[in-house]
Design a protein around this motif. Structure first.
Motif, PDB file in Angstrom:
ATOM      1  N   ILE A   1       0.831  -1.204   0.000  1.00 31.62           N
ATOM      2  CA  ILE A   1       0.000   0.000   0.000  1.00 31.62           C
ATOM      3  C   ILE A   1       0.868   1.258   0.000  1.00 31.62           C
ATOM      4  N   ALA A   2       1.958   1.236   0.734  1.00 27.38           N
ATOM      5  CA  ALA A   2       2.856   2.389   0.731  1.00 27.38           C
ATOM      6  C   ALA A   2       3.456   2.605  -0.659  1.00 27.38           C
ATOM      7  N   ALA A   3       3.776   1.539  -1.359  1.00 27.54           N
ATOM      8  CA  ALA A   3       4.301   1.671  -2.721  1.00 27.54           C
ATOM      9  C   ALA A   3       3.249   2.238  -3.660  1.00 27.54           C
ATOM     10  N   ALA A   4       2.008   1.847  -3.471  1.00 33.15           N
ATOM     11  CA  ALA A   4       0.940   2.370  -4.322  1.00 33.15           C
ATOM     12  C   ALA A   4       0.662   3.832  -4.022  1.00 33.15           C
ATOM     13  N   SER A   5       0.736   4.212  -2.744  1.00 35.46           N
ATOM     14  CA  SER A   5       0.434   5.601  -2.402  1.00 35.46           C
ATOM     15  C   SER A   5       1.523   6.561  -2.872  1.00 35.46           C
ATOM     16  N   THR A   6       2.730   6.078  -3.072  1.00 37.38           N
ATOM     17  CA  THR A   6       3.805   6.912  -3.615  1.00 37.38           C
ATOM     18  C   THR A   6       3.950   6.718  -5.125  1.00 37.38           C
ATOM     19  N   GLU A   7       2.974   6.035  -5.722  1.00 35.42           N
ATOM     20  CA  GLU A   7       2.908   5.793  -7.167  1.00 35.42           C
ATOM     21  C   GLU A   7       4.115   5.029  -7.694  1.00 35.42           C
ATOM     22  N   ARG A   8       4.586   4.084  -6.904  1.00 34.10           N
ATOM     23  CA  ARG A   8       5.677   3.225  -7.369  1.00 34.10           C
ATOM     24  C   ARG A   8       5.150   1.909  -7.911  1.00 34.10           C
ATOM     25  N   THR A   9       3.853   1.689  -7.712  1.00 36.50           N
ATOM     26  CA  THR A   9       3.198   0.518  -8.287  1.00 36.50           C
ATOM     27  C   THR A   9       1.776   0.899  -8.660  1.00 36.50           C
ATOM     28  N   GLU A  10       1.154   0.091  -9.458  1.00 34.50           N
ATOM     29  CA  GLU A  10      -0.209   0.345  -9.905  1.00 34.50           C
ATOM     30  C   GLU A  10      -1.168   0.243  -8.721  1.00 34.50           C
ATOM     31  N   PRO A  11      -1.939   1.287  -8.426  1.00 32.68           N
ATOM     32  CA  PRO A  11      -2.818   1.274  -7.255  1.00 32.68           C
ATOM     33  C   PRO A  11      -3.873   0.165  -7.282  1.00 32.68           C
ATOM     34  N   SER A  12      -4.405  -0.136  -8.453  1.00 38.44           N
ATOM     35  CA  SER A  12      -5.430  -1.188  -8.507  1.00 38.44           C
ATOM     36  C   SER A  12      -4.824  -2.566  -8.216  1.00 38.44           C
ATOM     37  N   LEU A  13      -3.633  -2.803  -8.692  1.00 33.99           N
ATOM     38  CA  LEU A  13      -2.943  -4.059  -8.388  1.00 33.99           C
ATOM     39  C   LEU A  13      -2.615  -4.141  -6.902  1.00 33.99           C
ATOM     40  N   ALA A  14      -2.134  -3.044  -6.353  1.00 36.89           N
ATOM     41  CA  ALA A  14      -1.801  -3.009  -4.929  1.00 36.89           C
ATOM     42  C   ALA A  14      -3.035  -3.226  -4.059  1.00 36.89           C
ATOM     43  N   ALA A  15      -4.158  -2.672  -4.486  1.00 44.27           N
ATOM     44  CA  ALA A  15      -5.388  -2.851  -3.716  1.00 44.27           C
ATOM     45  C   ALA A  15      -5.815  -4.310  -3.712  1.00 44.27           C
ATOM     46  N   GLY A  16      -5.723  -4.964  -4.850  1.00 43.55           N
ATOM     47  CA  GLY A  16      -6.098  -6.377  -4.918  1.00 43.55           C
ATOM     48  C   GLY A  16      -5.170  -7.262  -4.108  1.00 43.55           C
ATOM     49  N   VAL A  17      -3.882  -7.009  -4.227  1.00 45.36           N
ATOM     50  CA  VAL A  17      -2.908  -7.809  -3.471  1.00 45.36           C
ATOM     51  C   VAL A  17      -3.078  -7.591  -1.976  1.00 45.36           C
ATOM     52  N   SER A  18      -3.198  -6.340  -1.570  1.00 46.72           N
ATOM     53  CA  SER A  18      -3.308  -6.057  -0.136  1.00 46.72           C
ATOM     54  C   SER A  18      -4.625  -6.572   0.443  1.00 46.72           C
ATOM     55  N   LEU A  19      -5.700  -6.525  -0.340  1.00 48.96           N
ATOM     56  CA  LEU A  19      -6.963  -7.061   0.154  1.00 48.96           C
ATOM     57  C   LEU A  19      -6.878  -8.569   0.351  1.00 48.96           C
ATOM     58  N   SER A  20      -6.240  -9.268  -0.573  1.00 48.02           N
ATOM     59  CA  SER A  20      -6.093 -10.712  -0.402  1.00 48.02           C
ATOM     60  C   SER A  20      -5.166 -11.043   0.764  1.00 48.02           C
ATOM     61  N   LEU A  21      -4.102 -10.263   0.945  1.00 43.46           N
ATOM     62  CA  LEU A  21      -3.200 -10.500   2.073  1.00 43.46           C
ATOM     63  C   LEU A  21      -3.919 -10.315   3.414  1.00 43.46           C
ATOM     64  N   MET A  22      -4.724  -9.276   3.509  1.00 39.45           N
ATOM     65  CA  MET A  22      -5.426  -9.027   4.770  1.00 39.45           C
ATOM     66  C   MET A  22      -6.545 -10.034   5.002  1.00 39.45           C
ATOM     67  N   LEU A  23      -7.190 -10.517   3.951  1.00 36.36           N
ATOM     68  CA  LEU A  23      -8.195 -11.567   4.134  1.00 36.36           C
ATOM     69  C   LEU A  23      -7.547 -12.850   4.641  1.00 36.36           C
ATOM     70  N   PHE A  24      -6.377 -13.183   4.109  1.00 40.50           N
ATOM     71  CA  PHE A  24      -5.636 -14.338   4.624  1.00 40.50           C
ATOM     72  C   PHE A  24      -5.230 -14.110   6.083  1.00 40.50           C
ATOM     73  N   SER A  25      -4.787 -12.913   6.398  1.00 41.03           N
ATOM     74  CA  SER A  25      -4.404 -12.597   7.779  1.00 41.03           C
ATOM     75  C   SER A  25      -5.590 -12.738   8.721  1.00 41.03           C
ATOM     76  N   LEU A  26      -6.734 -12.274   8.288  1.00 44.91           N
ATOM     77  CA  LEU A  26      -7.942 -12.395   9.109  1.00 44.91           C
ATOM     78  C   LEU A  26      -8.292 -13.853   9.331  1.00 44.91           C
ATOM     79  N   GLY A  27      -8.209 -14.666   8.305  1.00 49.13           N
ATOM     80  CA  GLY A  27      -8.490 -16.097   8.460  1.00 49.13           C
ATOM     81  C   GLY A  27      -7.501 -16.795   9.376  1.00 49.13           C
TER      82      GLY A  27
END
Length: 136
Positions: free
Chosen positions: A59-85
């Motif tokens: 997310i920090a990379a996406a907020s500084t525009e070092r990666t595509e924000p939509s890709l970062a959102a998908g990756v981070s959402l899946s990571l946090m869903l796994f963390s929650l599980g």
């Protein structure tokens, strides 16, 4: 644009708070007790802390525009869903007597619940970040 930055910062903070929550027993318990505490359950919750670090970096990379924000959102959402599980399955498999047997403050019995709530709020904040990108 400002809403996206705020959502990214809040999501990053919640991901890092998950890391702090998972690491807290190392500050108040000895190493063997932490090993016993975290060995209960199907998956070690330290993996959730690792995923939280990865999520914060993405997310920090996406907020500084070092990666595509939509890709970062998908990756981070899946990571946090796994963390929650992971944290939920660990917390549900813990024996309450085990937690009470530790020589620490009685408030420590709420640590598993706090870790799960932090993972849940981290997931919600990443969902909000995805929503601010108009992906959901």
């Amino acid at each position: 644009m400002a809403g996206r930055r705020i959502a990214a910062r809040i999501a990053t903070v919640w991901c890092l708070l998950l890391v702090v929550g998972v690491g807290l027993p190392f500050a108040v318990l000895d190493t063997r007790t932490v090993e016993t505490y975290y060995s209960v359950g199907p998956v070690d919750p330290l993996l959730a802390g690792l995923l939280g670090i990865c999520c914060a970096i993405v997310i920090a990379a996406a907020s500084t525009e070092r990666t595509e924000p939509s890709l970062a959102a998908g990756v981070s959402l899946s990571l946090m869903l796994f963390s929650l599980g992971i944290t939920a399955s660990w917390a549900l498999s813990l024996d309450h007597e085990l937690i009470l047997s530790f020589p620490v403050d009685p408030l420590f019995q709420y640590h598993p619940l706090a870790v799960v709530l932090t993972a849940l709020l981290g997931t919600v904040s990443v969902f909000w970040y995805s929503h601010s990108l108009q992906l959901l």
